[in-house]
Scaffold this active site. Structure first.
Site, PDB file in Angstrom:
ATOM      1  CD  GLU A   1      32.966   4.314   9.286  1.00 20.44           C
ATOM      2  OE1 GLU A   1      34.091   3.760   9.262  1.00 20.44           O
ATOM      3  OE2 GLU A   1      32.702   5.275  10.027  1.00 20.44           O
TER       4      GLU A   1
ATOM      5  CG  HIS B   1      35.484  -0.799   8.814  1.00 18.57           C
ATOM      6  ND1 HIS B   1      35.513  -0.328   7.524  1.00 18.57           N
ATOM      7  CD2 HIS B   1      35.241   0.276   9.599  1.00 18.57           C
ATOM      8  CE1 HIS B   1      35.303   0.981   7.520  1.00 18.57           C
ATOM      9  NE2 HIS B   1      35.124   1.370   8.763  1.00 18.57           N
TER      10      HIS B   1
ATOM     11  CG  ASN C   1      29.780   5.441  13.094  1.00 17.01           C
ATOM     12  OD1 ASN C   1      29.069   4.530  12.693  1.00 17.01           O
ATOM     13  ND2 ASN C   1      30.873   5.836  12.463  1.00 17.01           N
TER      14      ASN C   1
ATOM     15  CG  ASP D   1      35.571  -1.826   4.533  1.00 19.35           C
ATOM     16  OD1 ASP D   1      35.501  -2.454   5.613  1.00 19.35           O
ATOM     17  OD2 ASP D   1      36.236  -0.774   4.417  1.00 19.35           O
TER      18      ASP D   1
ATOM     19  CD  GLU E   1      36.489   4.776  15.141  1.00 15.79           C
ATOM     20  OE1 GLU E   1      37.615   5.086  15.551  1.00 15.79           O
ATOM     21  OE2 GLU E   1      36.249   4.486  13.952  1.00 15.79           O
TER      22      GLU E   1
END
Ligand code: G3I
Length: 467
Positions: free
Chosen positions: A275, A247, A211, A277, A170
């Site tokens: 990651e 996400h 990432n 979702d 990030e």
């Protein structure tokens, strides 16, 4: 160029479930080298993903590993595990020089026991960073040394155990400029190259990734990432992969996802969905859960369509364990299993996109089977060994029975799920095939020493006699 690019084939072991599509077999001279295997579809995410040459992972919450329902899903369904929190800086080096590897070691042990890859998350990140680093007022040379010591010590500890590391996490603002973390403001733009060089020296065999979130679409932030990794490659900085956290929000899967991934793989880098979702405004209705299923399938298919997309990791197992409701009040239902650890339509969508099928199609019931069910009890536990002899050859098996007392805390030689008193044991990769007249066995441990009579046991839907 990246150090290497390949498609992983995690979880493919000798004797793995044979799938219902043409497979290569050893051929005699003059014979075709292909035959169609008349067997089951993959019935788990990990078997299905392995058949496609990618891994499928989940974030693991250390505090839930002792829950056997949770840990069974984590081991049976996934070929890769990421520490949700325990490998972050605040967990692993909470004060200077005080390294705590206990949680990460638990994950590595779990993964090794279940033939899984470990994804290391994460070494250099502005969040979950202890105050001694974040607010320590260090000079550039002090912080550089602290960052490099952290990377080196952690990667040395896990050398050979962790396949991929999120070296930097990030690093960008939404407009593609650098996030003003303590690393950025103290060390300047060069901290990322330095972190990767240090990581490469610490473990030359680990894959090294950067990432981030909101870089799935072709947008200002992914442009920032693209420009950075292009520049790192031009400088010869050792970097292997870019993680797209993903996400996502229901109905907002970006249309440019695939082309965006491809501009990164065209640089020679691996890309990974790290990651995934898909959150929904609560309460989620059935139409929304169906669309969510299609969108999990779409993201999975996008990865499969991109040569160089080596895996998809979902961020958590069940909706009840997800980070989403804590951070986005009123939103949730973002995962593949519901609050009761029941698979959601999204699970089926993802499995189907990977070429699998829930239940693996219905295996043929045998014409006869007999079972030996041997229990060793003590006050607070029992170990049960089940052995079944089948009169018919099996290509995959599913055994169902009732467990009148206790919860299964450990199991071997089968994939076992328990829902209340109902237990389902399915073949492991190594014991799917049983000859006519042959037998197979599996076992489990429970937390109850209560006595009960041998339950009725069915094999592929047909009841067996008790030996
Ligand atoms: O460990 C403390 C515990 O001692 C305390 O009692 C409890 C009270 O709230 O908090 C615990 O810390 C929590 C920590 O998870 C460990 O469970 C924090 O409050 C909580 O904020 C933290 O959330 C994690 C979050 O990262 C922090 O940024 C989530 O579990 C985790 O899923 C989430 O994961 C991140 C990825 O690492 C990076 N990408 C985004 C993703 C989602 O935010």
């Amino acid at each position: 160029m990246g150090r290497t690019v390949r498609r992983a084939a995690v979880g493919l072991t000798a004797g793995a479930l044979v799938l219902g599509f043409p497979v290569a077999v050893s051929a005699q001279a003059g014979e075709p080298a292909e035959a169609t295997a008349e067997t089951l579809q993959a019935s788990t995410l990990r078997d299905a993903a392995a058949s496609q040459g990618i891994f499928v992972g989940t974030a693991v919450n250390d505090g839930l590993l002792s829950n056997s329902t949770y840990s069974s899903i984590a081991s049976d369904e996934f070929s890769s595990v990421t520490a949700e929190n325990v490998m972050k800086w605040e967990s692993i080096q909470p004060s200077q020089g005080n390294f705590n590897f206990a949680g990460g070691d638990r994950l590595v042990n779990f993964a090794q026991a279940n033939d899984q890859q470990v994804w290391g998350h994460t070494l250099v990140w502005h969040s979950q960073l202890p105050s001694w680093v974040r607010d320590g007022g260090m000079s550039a040379s002090q912080l550089r040394q602290v960052m490099n010591t952290h990377i080196t010590t952690v990667m040395d500890h896990y050398e050979g155990d962790v396949a991929y590391w999120d070296v930097v996490n990030e690093a960008f603002n939404e407009d593609g400029t650098r996030r003003p973390s303590v690393f950025q403001t103290t060390l300047g733009d060069g901290y990322i190259a330095e972190a990767f060089r240090t990581a490469d020296a610490a473990d030359p065999n680990a894959k090294l990734c950067i990432n981030d979130y909101n870089i799935e679409a072709d947008n200002a932030k992914s442009d920032g990432m693209f420009n950075l990794v292009s520049s790192l490659l031009n400088q010869g900085v050792p970097i292997d992969c870019v993680g797209f956290q993903s996400h996502l929000i229901l109905d907002q899967v970006p249309s440019t996802f695939r082309s965006n991934l491809e501009r990164f793989t065209n640089l020679g880098l691996e890309v990974v969905i790290t990651e995934l979702d898909i959150r929904v405004s609560m309460p989620a209705d059935s139409a929304e859960l169906q669309r969510q299923s299609q969108q999990f399938a779409s993201v999975t298919s996008t990865c499969l369509a991109v040569e160089g997309c080596v895996g998809v990791t979902v961020w958590g197992i069940s909706d009840r364990d997800s980070w989403v409701p804590d951070v986005f009040p009123g939103e949730g239902a973002a995962c593949l299993w519901d609050d009761n650890y029941q698979p959601k339509p999204a699970y089926t969508g993802m499995l189907t996109a990977l070429g699998g099928e829930p239940g693996g199609g219905e295996p043929e019931p045998p014409t006869g089977c007999s079972v030996s069910y041997v229990v060793n009890r003590w006050n607070t536990g029992s170990v049960v060994e089940v052995r079944i002899t089948t009169s018919t050859a099996l290509n995959g098996w599913s055994v169902n029975f009732t467990l009148p007392a206790g919860t299964i805390t450990n199991h071997w030689n089968a994939q076992i799920t328990q829902s209340g008193t109902t237990v389902r044991a399915a073949n492991a990769a190594h014991n799917a095939n049983v000859a006519a007249g042959g037998s197979f066995g599996f076992g489990f441990q429970t937390n109850s020493g209560a006595t009960y009579t041998t339950p009725t046991i069915s094999l592929n839907g047909a009841n067996c006699t008790t030996a």
